[in-house]
Scaffold this motif. Structure first.
Motif, short mmCIF file in Angstrom:
data_model
loop_
_atom_site.label_atom_id
_atom_site.label_comp_id
_atom_site.label_asym_id
_atom_site.label_seq_id
_atom_site.Cartn_x
_atom_site.Cartn_y
_atom_site.Cartn_z
N SER A 245 54.95 -7.47 -35.35
CA SER A 245 54.90 -5.97 -35.50
C SER A 245 53.42 -5.35 -35.49
O SER A 245 52.48 -6.15 -36.17
N ASP A 247 51.58 -1.71 -35.31
CA ASP A 247 51.56 -0.24 -35.55
C ASP A 247 50.73 0.40 -34.75
O ASP A 247 49.98 -0.04 -33.77
N SER A 248 51.27 2.06 -34.48
CA SER A 248 50.84 2.82 -33.44
C SER A 248 49.03 3.25 -33.78
O SER A 248 48.50 3.52 -32.74
N THR A 249 48.64 2.79 -34.73
CA THR A 249 47.46 3.00 -34.92
C THR A 249 46.41 1.75 -34.60
O THR A 249 45.20 1.89 -34.80
N SER A 250 47.07 0.63 -34.20
CA SER A 250 46.18 -0.41 -33.77
C SER A 250 46.12 -0.48 -32.41
O SER A 250 46.76 -0.10 -31.77
N GLN A 251 45.14 -1.16 -31.88
CA GLN A 251 44.77 -1.43 -30.51
C GLN A 251 44.48 -2.82 -30.07
O GLN A 251 43.85 -3.55 -30.83
N ARG A 265 48.04 -3.97 -38.66
CA ARG A 265 48.19 -2.52 -39.00
C ARG A 265 46.78 -1.82 -39.02
O ARG A 265 45.84 -2.46 -39.43
N ARG A 268 41.90 -3.38 -34.99
CA ARG A 268 41.60 -3.42 -33.33
C ARG A 268 41.24 -5.21 -33.05
O ARG A 268 40.55 -5.61 -33.67
#
Length: 355
Positions: A245, A247-251, A265, A268
Motif C-alpha cells: 500500500s 498512499d497518494s502523498t507518497s512519491q 505513507r 519519498r
C-alpha cells in the motif's frame, strides 16, 4: 556431480551481526546470500548438495530445509570446528564418495552463475578447476601464480609477498583425486588445512589444474563494505513492483519494490529500493540502494545505501547511510542536552561518531 556448500565459520568480520545470526543468512536485496549460491548450483544442473555447517547449524537448517524450494536435495554435514576449506572436504568425504563435486563458499557472490564453468569441467575433467580474479590486495586471499602460457604453476594462501594479483574466487571444482591430496595435508601457519595446499599437492604430482580468470563481478561478503556493495549490485537489476500500500502523498521514483503487506505513507522513495512485507514507512526518505526487510518500522527518518534487517525500528533520525542495521534494532535520536553520546555496543563493534 555433487556440490559442497560451506556454511560454517563464525563471521568475525561481520560482528556484532554474526554474534546472533549466521553470516550466510545476512540478506542481500532481502534474500540471504546463501540462497544465491544454492540457486546458482541448481541453475548449473546440480541437484545433490551437502551443506557443511557449524555452530549456526540450526539457523541454516531452518532457512534451507530439505532444499526442495531450490529444486535441490540437501544433506547437512557437521564440521567440528572451522579448521579450513580442506578440512571441510575431509568432513564430507563419505557424502561425496567417488563423485566429482563443486565446492562453493556460502558467503560468496558471483554474478552470472557457474553454468559455463561446470559445463567446461564436465567436458575436460581436470583434477581441479579454479576461478581467479584480479584484486587490489592479494595478500588477503589465496593467490595463484600462472606461467607465460597461462597455466597454474603455484598457489599460496594469504602470502606476505604475493607472486600475482590473481585471487582464488570461492568456487572450486574437483574430481575424487582431491581426497588423496587432502589426506596428506598438515595444518598451515594459520592452524588450518588449506585448500590451496591441496591443489598445490595435485600440481606437484602432475595432476592437471585448470583456471578461469573471470571479468565479471565477485565478492566475498564477509564484511559490511562488501555486503553493501553486493546489495547495490543486486538492486541495480530490480524490476519495480508495488504489491503493498502506497498512499497518494507518497512519491516513488525509479525502481522501487513494495512487497505485499508493506505500507508507505507520506514518504519519498528513490530507487533502487526494496521494502519488505509487513514493513511500514511513514514521513521518511528512503534513498537509493537500500533494502528494508520484513516487519520494520521507519518514521520521520532518512536512510540510504543501507541494509535493514527484520523487525528493526528507526524513528526521528535525520540521516543514516552506508549502514547494516541488525534484527530488532531500535534507532532513535539522542537527547539534545546534555550533549553526549549514549551507546550500548556488542563485542567487536565499530562506531563512527560525528563530533
Amino acid at each position: 556431480m555433487k556440490a559442497l556448500v560451506l556454511a560454517g565459520g563464525s563471521g568475525t568480520r561481520l560482528r556484532p551481526i554474526t554474534h546472533t545470526s549466521a553470516k550466510q543468512l545476512v540478506p542481500v536485496a532481502n534474500k540471504p546470500v546463501l540462497y544465491y549460491a544454492l540457486e546458482s548450483l541448481a541453475q548449473a544442473g546440480i541437484t545433490e548438495v551437502g551443506i557443511v555447517v557449524g555452530d549456526t547449524h540450526a539457523e541454516i537448517e531452518s532457512a534451507v530445509g530439505d532444499g526442495s524450494q531450490f529444486g535441490l536435495s540437501v544433506t547437512y554435514l557437521r564440521q567440528e570446528a572451522p579448521l579450513g576449506l580442506a578440512h571441510a572436504v575431509m568432513t564430507a568425504r563419505e557424502y561425496l564418495g567417488g563423485d566429482d563435486f563443486v565446492m562453493y563458499l556460502g558467503d560468496n557472490f558471483i554474478v552470472g552463475g557457474i553454468e559455463d564453468l561446470v559445463s567446461r569441467f564436465r567436458e575436460e575433467r581436470p583434477a581441479a578447476q579454479i576461478m581467479l580474479t584480479k584484486v587490489a590486495e592479494p595478500e588477503q586471499f589465496g593467490v595463484a601464480e600462472l606461467d607465460v602460457d597461462g597455466r597454474v604453476v603455484g598457489l599460496e594462501e594469504k602470502p606476505a609477498v604475493p607472486k600475482s594479483d590473481l585471487a582464488l574466487v570461492g568456487v572450486y571444482l574437483f574430481t575424487p583425486a582431491v581426497h588423496e591430496a587432502v589426506g596428506e595435508l598438515k595444518p598451515s601457519w594459520r592452524g588450518e588445512l588449506e585448500i590451496t595446499d591441496a591443489i598445490q599437492w595435485l600440481l606437484d604430482r602432475g595432476h592437471r589444474v585448470e583456471s578461469t580468470i573471470i571479468s565479471g563481478y565477485w565478492k566475498d561478503t564477509g564484511n559490511v563494505t562488501d555486503m553493501l556493495e553486493v546489495n547495490r549490485l543486486v538492486l541495480e537489476s530490480l524490476e519495480p513492483e508495488v504489491a503493498g500500500s502506497v498512499d497518494s502523498t507518497s512519491q516513488l521514483i525509479g525502481r522501487v519494490v513494495v512487497e505485499p503487506g508493506a505500507v508507505v505513507r507520506g514518504s519519498r522513495i528513490v530507487g533502487p529500493v526494496v521494502i519488505g512485507s509487513g514493513s511500514e514507512v511513514s514521513a521518511s526518505y528512503i534513498g537509493p540502494y537500500t533494502s528494508i526487510a520484513r516487519d520494520c518500522r521507519i518514521s520521520n527518518s532518512e536512510i540510504e545505501y543501507s541494509i535493514v534487517l527484520p523487525r528493526a525500528s528507526i524513528s526521528g533520525v535525520r540521516r543514516i547511510e552506508a549502514s547494516l542495521i541488525g534484527h530488532d534494532v531500535e534507532v532513535t535520536p539522542a537527547p539534545h542536552t546534555p550533549r553526549a553520546h549514549r551507546l550500548v555496543l556488542g563485542d567487536h563493534s565499530k562506531v563512527q561518531i560525528s563530533s
